[in-house]
Enzyme design. Structure first.
Site, mmCIF file in Angstrom:
data_model
loop_
_atom_site.group_PDB
_atom_site.id
_atom_site.type_symbol
_atom_site.label_atom_id
_atom_site.label_comp_id
_atom_site.label_asym_id
_atom_site.label_seq_id
_atom_site.Cartn_x
_atom_site.Cartn_y
_atom_site.Cartn_z
ATOM 1 N N LYS A 127 0.818 -1.220 0.000
ATOM 2 C CA LYS A 127 0.000 0.000 0.000
ATOM 3 C C LYS A 127 0.852 1.272 0.000
ATOM 4 C CE LYS A 127 -2.520 1.104 3.671
ATOM 5 N NZ LYS A 127 -2.001 -0.094 4.319
ATOM 6 N N THR B 185 4.025 1.493 -0.846
ATOM 7 C CA THR B 185 4.766 1.476 -2.110
ATOM 8 C C THR B 185 3.906 2.035 -3.241
ATOM 9 O OG1 THR B 185 6.018 -0.458 -1.378
ATOM 10 C CG2 THR B 185 5.994 -0.005 -3.743
ATOM 11 N N ARG C 122 2.046 8.302 7.118
ATOM 12 C CA ARG C 122 2.302 8.164 8.561
ATOM 13 C C ARG C 122 3.764 7.862 8.820
ATOM 14 N NH1 ARG C 122 -1.003 3.310 10.176
ATOM 15 N NH2 ARG C 122 -0.361 2.720 8.073
ATOM 16 N N LYS D 157 7.586 -6.019 10.496
ATOM 17 C CA LYS D 157 7.806 -5.386 9.192
ATOM 18 C C LYS D 157 9.277 -5.180 8.852
ATOM 19 C CE LYS D 157 3.520 -2.862 8.304
ATOM 20 N NZ LYS D 157 2.970 -1.539 7.964
ATOM 21 N N ALA E 286 -3.944 1.445 12.713
ATOM 22 C CA ALA E 286 -5.325 1.411 12.239
ATOM 23 C C ALA E 286 -6.143 0.299 12.877
ATOM 24 C CB ALA E 286 -5.366 1.267 10.722
ATOM 25 N N PHE F 140 -3.626 -0.540 7.142
ATOM 26 C CA PHE F 140 -4.233 -1.864 6.992
ATOM 27 C C PHE F 140 -5.294 -1.868 5.894
ATOM 28 C CE2 PHE F 140 -2.701 -2.467 11.530
ATOM 29 C CZ PHE F 140 -1.646 -3.268 11.166
ATOM 30 N N PHE G 33 3.539 -8.655 -9.426
ATOM 31 C CA PHE G 33 4.652 -9.546 -9.110
ATOM 32 C C PHE G 33 5.022 -10.297 -10.391
ATOM 33 C CE2 PHE G 33 3.609 -8.568 -4.845
ATOM 34 C CZ PHE G 33 4.669 -8.967 -4.042
ATOM 35 N N TRP H 150 7.073 -0.796 -7.775
ATOM 36 C CA TRP H 150 8.171 -1.361 -6.985
ATOM 37 C C TRP H 150 9.404 -1.528 -7.860
ATOM 38 C CZ3 TRP H 150 11.590 -5.339 -6.947
ATOM 39 C CH2 TRP H 150 12.259 -5.595 -5.739
#
Length: 562
Positions: A70, A72, A93, A104, A272, A300, A381, A409
């Site tokens: 998200k 990214t 954030r 993470k 969140a 999230f 991907f 990405w």
């Protein structure tokens, strides 16, 4: 293949003054923190007139171990808009140290769609979280000192609701007994810690619209109750002035940049799942004032972050999104369809079909509950097959929603041009059904009771069948409505992994009942928190936390932050 941190470290970012000039920030408002980050004085919003830009919200499906990307996508979309010649500013954030060292390992985007300096943003940054923790714990210290020195306010130590905080996943601190060691060392009582990002001070910090508003909100914090059940506030303890003094510089939004030099405000960071999950109103308004487009995100899945962005932040700040992006990956959808992580790279149309209802429910909520235009971004991907991508597109088009493949990405802004074009179209024209910022509606009305607001979120947004209120929660709701807090919006504390309050129910479950075990007021933030299921406000570390992989060499170069 380079890691995220290696890509960030190889970049040559612009000096932050150049980035500030790009978005029209005059030198007098800029406070430098080295060469590549700065704070921007909030007086800019008061002293200069700016026509607000378009607001784009990026959200996602329920998270899975496969990842969704998200942040990214948010960063890459902003860079793509910039490549299209748009004046765009990002609003994100700040990462919490808890997840950075926990699961993470970093939260500043990824690949060639990141905000930099990546290491600083993930580790301490400009000290905002430390200031928030200090202000929170000052209030706790003043509360206990008041009780120790006579307790003139008649506070019942069994009814204290205010906890200390630390920005680290530390389950050992969830439940403690303090004040031991005799009368000189305090009054013994049961206590506990929350993680800093779950603190009401963090929520207030992110919802405050000025330094004056910040101080007033801090004064309204309810820290506990008297023996005759009257609320005791931070103002009663004369705490808000000193708390605000600790936060006055932190309140100024932090300016950094993407790898492509797009201005980005990174400011505030409530979770969140246990808080409202949005960056600060100050940063969002500054991004809207300085850019023709503000691209922001909420934490999230859309059932948590987007719901709270729309029902809490937009309600309290008077914001209206012009377009919403829902991020998904084929891999994550197959995980929702029952495929384990080890087999997600294999084409599996049956599992994808089974997992797609998770995405489609989030999309339907955005378009049918909130009446906003929406586009689905498939974070690409290499293992995604043409048949899988075609299936996702076909199912989304059945809902009248376009799908854009996002390759940010791997390719940065260039990989998000199709997504950017669709976002611009939605912002300018709305969707085919006439949805736009002008048609935006909240999921529930202010005049509903607290129980009705909770039930509306569960039934309308989560698609559950009912709510089971534990007796304690019903008593708390009745008390809060008696005290005049019934008009406030509700902040649901719920697992992020499922629409339900059971993390194991993936996909799009129906017919479930959500259990509400506790309801408490965040009077300064301006909302009521409903804790569901077994949600915790202090996470813990797992057996192999990300901290094991993080290191620094003799030259001060950090590794392991993804």
């Amino acid at each position: 293949m380079l890691t995220d941190i290696e890509i960030a470290q190889a970049a040559e970012p612009k000096r932050i003054g150049e980035v500030a000039a790009r978005c029209g920030v005059a030198d007098k408002y800029l406070e430098l923190y080295g060469n590549h980050k700065a704070k921007v004085d909030y007086n800019l919003l008061r002293e200069e007139e700016h026509a607000p830009g378009k607001l784009v919200l990026v959200t996602a499906i329920n998270p899975t171990p496969a990842g969704e990307g998200k942040t990214t996508t948010t960063v890459g979309l902003a860079d793509a808009l910039a490549q299209r010649g748009k004046n765009v500013v990002v609003a994100l954030r700040e990462p919490s140290l808890g997840p950075v060292f926990g699961i993470k390992g970093g939260a500043a985007g990824g690949g060639y769609a990141q905000v930099v300096p990546m290491e600083d943003i993930n580790l301490h940054f400009t000290g905002d979280f430390h200031a928030i923790g200090a202000a929170n714990n000052l209030l706790a210290a003043l509360l206990d000192a008041h009780i120790q020195n006579g307790n003139e306010l008649n506070i019942d130590v069994r009814k204290i609701t205010w906890k200390r905080v630390v920005d680290m996943n530390d389950r050992q601190l969830r439940f403690i007994v303090d004040g031991l060691g005799g009368t000189k060392n305090g009054v013994p009582r049961e206590d506990g810690f929350d993680i800093t990002v779950a603190s009401e001070v963090m929520a207030i910090f992110c919802l405050a619209t000025s330094i004056t508003d910040l101080k007033e909100r801090l004064g309204r914090i309810v820290v506990g109750y008297t023996y005759d059940d009257k609320p005791v506030t931070a103002h009663d303890l004369h705490a808000e002035g000193a708390m605000c003094a600790l936060l006055k510089d932190a309140l100024k939004p932090n300016l950094v940049q993407t790898l492509e030099g797009t201005p980005a405000f990174v400011h505030g960071g409530p979770f969140a799942n246990i808080a409202h999950g949005c960056n600060s109103i100050m940063a969002t308004r500054m991004a809207l004032a300085l850019g023709d487009y503000c691209v922001t995100e909420a934490g999230f899945g859309a059932d948590l972050g987007a719901e709270k962005f729309l029902d809490i932040k937009c309600r309290l700040a008077g914001l209206r999104p012009d377009a919403v992006v829902v991020v998904a990956t084929v891999r994550a959808l197959k995980n929702h369809g029952g495929v384990d992580k080890a087999h997600l790279n294999e084409e599996n149309l049956e599992a994808l079909e089974a997992g797609l209802p998770n995405l489609l429910r989030h999309v339907s909520n955005i378009t049918d509950v909130y009446h906003l235009p929406c586009v689905v971004a498939i974070n690409a991907f290499p293992t995604d097959t043409p048949a899988e991508l075609a299936l996702v597109e076909a199912r989304c088009r059945e809902l009248g929603v376009n799908v854009a493949l996002s390759e940010v990405w791997a390719r940065g802004g260039e990989g998000g041009l199709a997504l950017a074009d669709e976002v611009v179209r939605l912002c300018d024209e709305g969707d085919a059904e006439g949805r736009s910022a002008a048609t935006f509606e909240f999921a529930y009305d202010d005049d509903l009771s607290l129980a009705e607001k909770i039930r509306t979120i569960v039934c309308r947004v989560y698609h559950g069948s009912d709510v089971a209120f534990e007796p304690a929660a019903l008593t708390q709701i009745a008390k809060l409505e008696e005290l005049g807090f019934g008009h406030m919006p509700v902040c649901m504390a719920k697992t992020q992994y499922s629409f339900s309050d059971d993390a194991a129910q993936l996909g799009a479950p129906e017919g479930f009942t959500v259990t509400v075990r506790q309801v408490k007021v965040s009077a300064g933030a301006g909302f009521v928190v409903a804790l569901t299921g077994d949600i915790m406000t202090m996470p813990g570390l797992n057996k192999s936390p990300a901290a094991f992989k993080i290191d620094v060499d003799e030259n001060g170069v950090i590794s392991g932050l993804f």
